[in-house]
Design an enzyme around this catalytic site. Structure first.
Site, PDB file in Angstrom:
ATOM      1  N   CYS A 339     -32.652  12.603  -5.249  1.00  0.00           N
ATOM      2  CA  CYS A 339     -33.072  13.443  -6.384  1.00  0.00           C
ATOM      3  C   CYS A 339     -34.502  13.943  -6.213  1.00  0.00           C
ATOM      4  CB  CYS A 339     -32.946  12.647  -7.671  1.00  0.00           C
ATOM      5  SG  CYS A 339     -31.297  12.009  -7.858  1.00  0.00           S
ATOM      6  N   TYR A 368     -40.198   7.144  14.395  1.00  0.00           N
ATOM      7  CA  TYR A 368     -40.715   7.261  13.020  1.00  0.00           C
ATOM      8  C   TYR A 368     -39.636   7.788  12.059  1.00  0.00           C
ATOM      9  CZ  TYR A 368     -44.965   6.699  15.717  1.00  0.00           C
ATOM     10  OH  TYR A 368     -45.911   6.213  16.591  1.00  0.00           O
TER      11      TYR A 368
HETATM   12  N1  LLP Z   1     -51.439   3.228  18.860  1.00  0.00           N
HETATM   13  C1  LLP Z   1     -51.846   3.256  17.581  1.00  0.00           C
HETATM   14  C2  LLP Z   1     -53.007   2.498  17.179  1.00  0.00           C
HETATM   15  C3  LLP Z   1     -51.126   4.023  16.642  1.00  0.00           C
HETATM   16  O1  LLP Z   1     -51.527   4.056  15.380  1.00  0.00           O
HETATM   17  C4  LLP Z   1     -49.999   4.762  17.055  1.00  0.00           C
HETATM   18  C5  LLP Z   1     -49.231   5.570  16.104  1.00  0.00           C
HETATM   19  C6  LLP Z   1     -49.607   4.684  18.405  1.00  0.00           C
HETATM   20  C7  LLP Z   1     -50.361   3.910  19.278  1.00  0.00           C
HETATM   21  C8  LLP Z   1     -48.403   5.413  18.947  1.00  0.00           C
HETATM   22  O2  LLP Z   1     -48.538   6.779  18.851  1.00  0.00           O
HETATM   23  P1  LLP Z   1     -47.393   7.720  19.456  1.00  0.00           P
HETATM   24  O3  LLP Z   1     -47.351   7.532  20.946  1.00  0.00           O
HETATM   25  O4  LLP Z   1     -46.120   7.306  18.836  1.00  0.00           O
HETATM   26  O5  LLP Z   1     -47.786   9.086  19.075  1.00  0.00           O
HETATM   27  N2  LLP Z   1     -45.164   8.930  11.546  1.00  0.00           N
HETATM   28  C9  LLP Z   1     -45.800   9.950  12.354  1.00  0.00           C
HETATM   29  C10 LLP Z   1     -46.550   9.353  13.531  1.00  0.00           C
HETATM   30  C11 LLP Z   1     -47.543   8.299  13.109  1.00  0.00           C
HETATM   31  C12 LLP Z   1     -48.240   7.656  14.286  1.00  0.00           C
HETATM   32  C13 LLP Z   1     -48.846   6.365  13.858  1.00  0.00           C
HETATM   33  N3  LLP Z   1     -49.568   5.698  14.886  1.00  0.00           N
HETATM   34  C14 LLP Z   1     -44.733  10.951  12.802  1.00  0.00           C
HETATM   35  O6  LLP Z   1     -43.574  10.778  12.467  1.00  0.00           O
HETATM   36  O7  LLP Z   1     -45.051  11.936  13.452  1.00  0.00           O
END
Ligand code: LLP
Length: 414
Positions: A339, A368
């Site tokens: 909703c 995510y």
């Molecule tokens: N290291 C740290 C300290 C982080 O905070 C993150 C992600 C990563 C590594 C990994 O980052 P990646 O390789 O996945 O980009 N929910 C959002 C993304 C949030 C990322 C949070 N931190 C989305 O769906 O785009």
């Protein structure tokens, strides 16, 4: 868009299976391909890879990461517990996060984690009290705020001067003086994570340069920083093709190795690039309708299963599967049963005409999505399946609505 073959296998396996929608389906073959690319980096460039399990914490995926010899980066007691249950050694785990609780820090110290990342003066003081009280030393990493713009969505840019993350450069002197006074806090690592879905990989060279300059400066004051952690953030193409920045990492880390010249051990924390392009959400059209001049396909998946379109305006490719004769193409908003007007999985999606019972796949839904899923509207979390050699293997059960009813047993004494 040329569709990744792993999606074709997911669709054909789904169509002949009894699996009911909505469900996340992961490609075993694509997961292996992505994870192997990271283990090759480990071997070739001696990079230490800590998978950021916040992207996807499914136990089977974690087992695959572990079997490939990689480790993980955890962000909460829940993730730490799950990682240890899977069998990751505490001495290989990194504990990150801007707001760790006292009890999380105490556990991290007792377990002797590889690195506890510190993000503020306050947090360092709490850790000094905990290590003193327990009489145990802890390996500390400082997450610095490098003030480097990741050129990504503002919600996932984390290295700007105004971000809540990392230690401000004005606080470094105070941090150094606290560390000098508490020998149980052993500074081993400098870290920066500037954001997510980063397409310009040269930014990691900037991060490396920033961290190595800082480490050389701090080491001159009598410290022995040995490790630099460049964080995660490697982008994927959200177009269903299975492409990502992974093939560019070999060149990137060759460049960084030349600059580093063996001075520091280098680690990274990829999340999205490991899992995002390995999974499709399979969903069924419940109803179609036209309101005003908009066509809606109302499906059984929702923002609760993939919040990325409504939270970040992310576009996930949506395709219709198992269709027979090709019919007229229409433009739809693909929306869920929740909703909220923000409950959409795709806006203005061109699809051959949909009808009740058709199946749609929301692609590139591995990162995510299930990890950020919610029970809003009392919707149960979806099951997860692994597509392997044409079979769908259940790797997480559909949540049972009856679990919530246990709360009805709590006596009300108002
Ligand atoms: N290291 C740290 C300290 C982080 O905070 C993150 C992600 C990563 C590594 C990994 O980052 P990646 O390789 O996945 O980009 N929910 C959002 C993304 C949030 C990322 C949070 N931190 C989305 O769906 O785009």
């Amino acid at each position: 868009m040329s569709l990744s073959p792993s999606y074709q296998s997911i669709f054909s396996s789904f169509i002949k299976s009894p699996v009911s929608t909505p469900a996340y389906i992961y490609s075993n073959q694509k997961l292996i391909q992505n994870i192997s690319l990271f283990s090759e980096l480990t071997k070739k460039h001696l990079i230490q890879v800590h998978y950021a399990m916040k992207a996807n914490n499914n136990a089977q995926i974690l087992r695959m990461v572990k079997d490939a010899g990689l480790s993980v980066d955890v962000n909460s007691l829940g993730e730490l517990t799950q990682a240890m249950k899977i069998g990751f050694l505490p001495s290989n785990l990194i504990f990150a996060g801007v707001g760790k609780t006292d009890s999380e820090l105490e556990l991290a110290v007792k377990l002797g984690l590889k690195t506890i990342k510190v993000e503020s003066v306050d947090e360092l003081l709490v850790l000094s009290e905990i290590t003193n009280h327990l009489g145990i030393s802890a390996n500390i990493g400082l997450r610095l705020n490098p003030e480097i713009d990741a050129k990504t969505h503002p919600y996932i840019a984390t290295g700007l001067a105004t971000s809540k993350f990392g230690i401000d450069k004005r606080d470094i002197d105070q941090i150094i003086s606290i560390l000098s006074n508490f020998p149980l806090l052993r500074l081993t690592t400098l870290d920066a994570h500037i954001g997510s879905q980063i397409t310009d990989l040269n930014l990691f060279v900037d991060v490396f340069t920033f961290l190595s300059n800082q480490a050389n400066f701090i080491n001159k004051k009598g410290f022995s920083i040995t490790d630099l952690d460049l964080g995660g953030g490697f982008a994927i193409e959200y177009d269903g093709s299975g492409q990502s920045t992974l093939p560019e990492l070999d060149t990137l880390f060759s460049k960084i190795a030349l600059l580093n010249n063996g001075a520091f051990k280098i680690s990274i924390e990829p999340g999205r690039a490991v899992v995002a392009n390995t999974c499709a959400i399979l969903t069924r059209v419940l109803y179609t309708k036209t309101n005003g001049d908009k066509n809606f396909a109302i499906v059984d998946a929702a923002m609760t299963d993939n919040i990325r379109p409504s939270l970040y305006g992310s576009v996930h490719p949506i395709v219709k599967i198992g269709q027979g004769s090709v019919s007229e193409t229409l433009v739809y908003d693909v929306v869920g049963p929740v909703c909220e007007s923000g409950d959409f999985l795709g806006e203005d999606v061109s699809l051959s005409q949909c009808k009740r019972g058709d199946f749609l796949a929301i692609l590139d839904s591995g990162a995510y999505t299930s990890a950020m899923a919610s029970n809003y509207n009392m919707r149960p979390l979806l099951p997860e399946y692994l597509e392997k050699d044409g079979c769908l293997i259940e790797i997480r059960r559909r949540q049972n609505v009856n679990e919530w009813l246990e709360n009805l047993e709590i006596p009300y004494e108002g």
